[in-house]
Structures are given as C-alpha cells and as structure tokens.
Design an enzyme around this catalytic site. Structure first.
Site, PDB file in Angstrom:
ATOM      1  N   LYS A 199      14.953  10.185  -1.167  1.00 55.10           N
ATOM      2  CA  LYS A 199      13.745  11.034  -1.445  1.00 55.10           C
ATOM      3  C   LYS A 199      14.170  12.086  -1.342  1.00 55.10           C
ATOM      4  O   LYS A 199      15.401  13.157  -0.473  1.00 55.10           O
ATOM      5  CB  LYS A 199      13.154  10.304  -1.041  1.00 55.10           C
ATOM      6  CG  LYS A 199      12.846   8.755  -1.504  1.00 55.10           C
ATOM      7  CD  LYS A 199      11.760   8.555  -2.953  1.00 55.10           C
ATOM      8  CE  LYS A 199      12.480   7.523  -3.752  1.00 55.10           C
ATOM      9  NZ  LYS A 199      12.464   6.043  -3.103  1.00 55.10           N
TER      10      LYS A 199
HETATM   11  C1  LIG Z   1      11.979   4.380  -4.019  1.00 55.64           C
HETATM   12  C2  LIG Z   1      10.442   4.032  -4.388  1.00 55.64           C
HETATM   13  C3  LIG Z   1       9.801   2.987  -3.540  1.00 55.64           C
HETATM   14  C4  LIG Z   1      10.485   2.244  -2.933  1.00 55.64           C
HETATM   15  O1  LIG Z   1      11.272   3.085  -1.698  1.00 55.64           O
HETATM   16  P1  LIG Z   1      11.921   2.501  -0.620  1.00 55.64           P
HETATM   17  O2  LIG Z   1      11.865   2.924   0.690  1.00 55.64           O
HETATM   18  O3  LIG Z   1      13.567   2.010  -1.324  1.00 55.64           O
HETATM   19  O4  LIG Z   1      11.068   0.652  -0.791  1.00 55.64           O
HETATM   20  C5  LIG Z   1       8.869   2.743  -4.240  1.00 55.64           C
HETATM   21  N1  LIG Z   1       8.395   3.196  -5.382  1.00 55.64           N
HETATM   22  C6  LIG Z   1       8.772   4.572  -6.268  1.00 55.64           C
HETATM   23  C7  LIG Z   1       8.218   5.112  -7.345  1.00 55.64           C
HETATM   24  C8  LIG Z   1       9.986   4.872  -5.910  1.00 55.64           C
HETATM   25  O5  LIG Z   1      10.749   5.626  -6.425  1.00 55.64           O
END
Ligand SMILES: *Cc1c(COP(=O)(O)O)cnc(C)c1O
Length: 398
Positions: A199
């Site tokens: 991210k």
């Molecule tokens: C990355 C993501 C998640 C989950 O986050 P994690 O920290 O990997 O559990 C949820 N929703 C979306 C749209 C994402 O891109």
C-alpha cells in the site's frame, strides 16, 4: 570465477508494482521502539500512532490493528452486522472486503461499478430496493475507495441516511487521498485503513479502524484484545480476536505516516509521467481520468496504483499482451482486481451488474507505481512501453 561473473548480460532486477518504500527514518523508528523495551502488541508507539492517524484523517479515534481485513471485520461487528444480515458492497474490490463480511456471518450483495471503478450509485439503489422487496435484513453499506480514489460519498451518504443504514468505508487503498476537501477515512460511520506492504504506506502488515464514536472505538479495541473484561482475572463474555498491532510495527507506521505526503508526491510524479506517455497513444486512457484531469480542487487521489484501460479495437493489442511483454522485461504489471461476482468462492452472492467491472478486468492493467521507483527504474519501464508500442506499430503497418 563465480558463475555470475561469466554471464555477459546480468539479469535486470525485478521492478515490482508497489513495493515498500522504507529507509533510514523507518530504521531509526523501529530501533527506538525495540530499545524502549516495549516489544509487545500495545505500548506508547501504538498510542502515538493512533493519535497521529486520527489527526491525519480528521477523526476523533483510530484503533491500530493487525491488518486492514481485521479493521473491516471489527468495523462491521461494531456497526451491528451479524449472522443472516446483508451488506451492500462493490464487486470491484480486493477479496478482503467480501471476506470480512462473511467472517461476521452476514451475506454480501455485490454491486457493479462506474467507469472509474467506484461503486455505481444507480445500481446501489437498485440493489437496495430489490433486496428490501425480498425482506432482506440489510445492515450496512461498504463502499471501496478503489486504487486510491475516494468513492462518491456525496451521493452515498444521503442515500444511507434515507435508508437509515451505517456506512463502513473501505479506505484500505486511499489513505492520504482527499475528496470534497476532506481526507480519505473521514467518510462514513467508520473507515478501515490498510498498511500492508504493497500500500501507499506500510507497517509491513497492519491496519486501523477510524471512527468519531468513542464507544465504537472502545468496543473495537476490546474485541481486538480477545474481548477481555477490565478485571484482574481473565473474564470473557463474548468471542474476541487477537487483532492488535505490535508496538514495533506502530513505530514503523509513524515514520511512514510522517513521510506520507512526500511518498504521495513521488507516486503523483510517476502518474504524470505515465499520463504524458499515454497521451500520445490512441485507444489507451488512464483509469478514472476519462476527462483528462488527474486531480481537481476538491478531489485528489493518493495515486496508489496507476492503471490504464486499453481499447483493443483501437490499439490492435490487448492489455494482457502488454502485461506479458513487461513480464519478459522483469517488470511487474497486473490486471485490475478480478470482480468478486466472478470469483468461485463468492459465486452464491447476489450481484447487480452492468458489465463495467468485467470490462475493466479484461482491458485494464496496473503499472509499477511505487514511491521508491528511482529515475533508472522509471526509465526502464517507459523504455519497455516504447519498445512494445514500436513493435506493435511494425506488426500492424508492415
Ligand atoms: C489491501 C486491501 C484490504 C485488506 O488490507 P490488509 O491490510 O491486506 O488486510 C482491504 N480492502 C482493499 C480494497 C484492499 O486493497
């Protein structure tokens, strides 16, 4: 002689889609936490990270958690979602959104998107009315800020109010973005952030639940700590979870949060370079920029991933051919999220469709977008793109 010294053309390092961007600041922060002795899930770094996250997102409360998925799960529970309920969400998302709904025992209803990838408001209305007519116990709306662009809360919020439904915003991809002059994560009754390694900012793995409601924040904190009652002996009246973020990782998150504006600037510069590049290529446009505007006064992405959409009738080549070409150059590019209604695991979920998410899945791709991509790396990606286009031109024009 070592074997690799004999090779005349050493393999080029792989360029990833969105790798972590960490350096000296992060190293200092993690060492500081380690040396403080707070090597635990909780501690002063967690408290400070929560305060800083709340301030950055214009919220009263932030609860640091082990992942964005955990934040979605506890966010839904805190909004009263449970077995047999229905949650309206976007089909154009990552599986975590829908998984979290299923963890609560509720059922997802999947809604297609508009051409920017955001949940279609027209179809949301249709889904709501249709499910109501079938007496479904609709409990929440879960919109997704896709690829770093805040969803259309100016349309969604009044509908949710009219329907008397809470909104949980999946802001996992959008921390640092803005819309209507407000930060991502500030929309809805609660919002979930992700600090996964791919991210915009990372704690290597982590997330947060944001809300303005103190009781809701306390409840999430309590559920995330095994639902342990505030007494000396171990007393539990509910099923809890082990979902808190460690103090070491919160320190990493604080260093990343401090660098977030700079990291977003770097992603933005990359977006603009791609935009200039593809402006010369008929049949290719950047996702969400059909009008050619990368940002407006009150609407600013965090530029998490730059995605392009290919019209093969115009280009004479497909997005998957480009992905394969980049792969050969050891450059990671990927299709956009495969819509949830096409996933075998969610095949039973009702879906309200207009064809857009499947169109984006078949014709879109995301390009290397990391804030750590240096000049050399950017040059390599743009050269590979140029070579691909040159090859295609020759193929089509003799
Ligand atoms: C990355 C993501 C998640 C989950 O986050 P994690 O920290 O990997 O559990 C949820 N929703 C979306 C749209 C994402 O891109």
């Amino acid at each position: 002689m070592r074997p690799e010294a004999m090779s005349c053309a050493p393999a080029l390092n792989r360029i990833h889609l969105s790798p972590p961007d960490v350096g000296a600041d992060e190293e200092i922060a993690v060492l500081r936490a380690l040396r403080s002795g707070w090597v635990a899930p909780l501690g002063p770094e967690v408290d400070a990270f929560e305060r800083e996250l709340a301030a950055a997102t214009d919220r009263q409360h932030a609860v640091a958690l082990a992942s964005g998925t955990a934040a979605l799960h506890l966010g839904l529970l805190a909004l009263g979602v449970g077995p047999g309920d229905v949650v309206l969400t976007s089909t154009m998302t990552f599986a975590a959104t829908v998984n979290a709904i299923l963890y609560t025992g509720a059922r997802p209803v999947l809604v297609d998107c508009d051409e920017s990838g955001a949940i279609s408001v027209d179809l949301l209305v249709k889904a709501y009315e249709d499910r109501r007519a079938q007496s479904a116990s609709i409990k929440a709306i879960l919109p997704v800020d896709l690829f770093g662009k805040v969803a259309d809360y100016r349309s969604i919020t009044p509908l949710a109010e009219r329907w008397d439904l809470p909104v949980l915003s999946d802001a996992a991809e959008s921390v640092g973005a803005q819309r209507y002059g407000r930060p991502a994560g500030s929309f809805g009754h609660a919002a979930a952030l992700s600090f996964n390694g791919n991210k915009v900012m990372t704690t290597s793995g982590g997330g947060a639940l944001l809300t303005d409601d103190a009781a809701r924040a306390d409840y999430v904190r309590y559920l995330a700590s095994q639902a342990r009652q505030q007494v000396r002996h171990y007393e539990h009246t509910e099923v809890g979870f082990n979902y808190r973020l460690s103090n070491l990782l919160a320190a990493l998150g604080r260093a990343q949060l401090a660098r977030l504006p700079e990291m977003i600037q770097r992603r933005r510069a990359l977006r603009l370079a791609y935009r200039d590049f593809f402006a010369e290529v008929p049949g290719v446009h950047l996702l969400g920029e059909a009008d050619g505007q990368p940002e407006q006064e009150d609407h600013r992405e965090n530029f998490w991933l730059t995605c392009v959409v290919v019209d093969p009738a115009q280009t004479g080549w497909t997005s998957s051919e480009l992905v394969a070409w980049l792969e050969d150059a050891n450059i990671e590019a990927r299709p956009l999220w495969k819509p949830m209604h096409t996933q075998p695991v969610f095949a039973g979920a009702p879906a309200y469709l207009n064809g857009t998410s499947e169109f984006l899945y078949h014709n879109g791709l995301s390009l290397p977008s990391g804030s750590g991509l240096d000049e050399g790396g950017r040059g390599r990606v743009l050269s590979a793109l140029s070579e691909f286009l040159e090859l295609q031109r020759r193929r089509h024009h003799g």
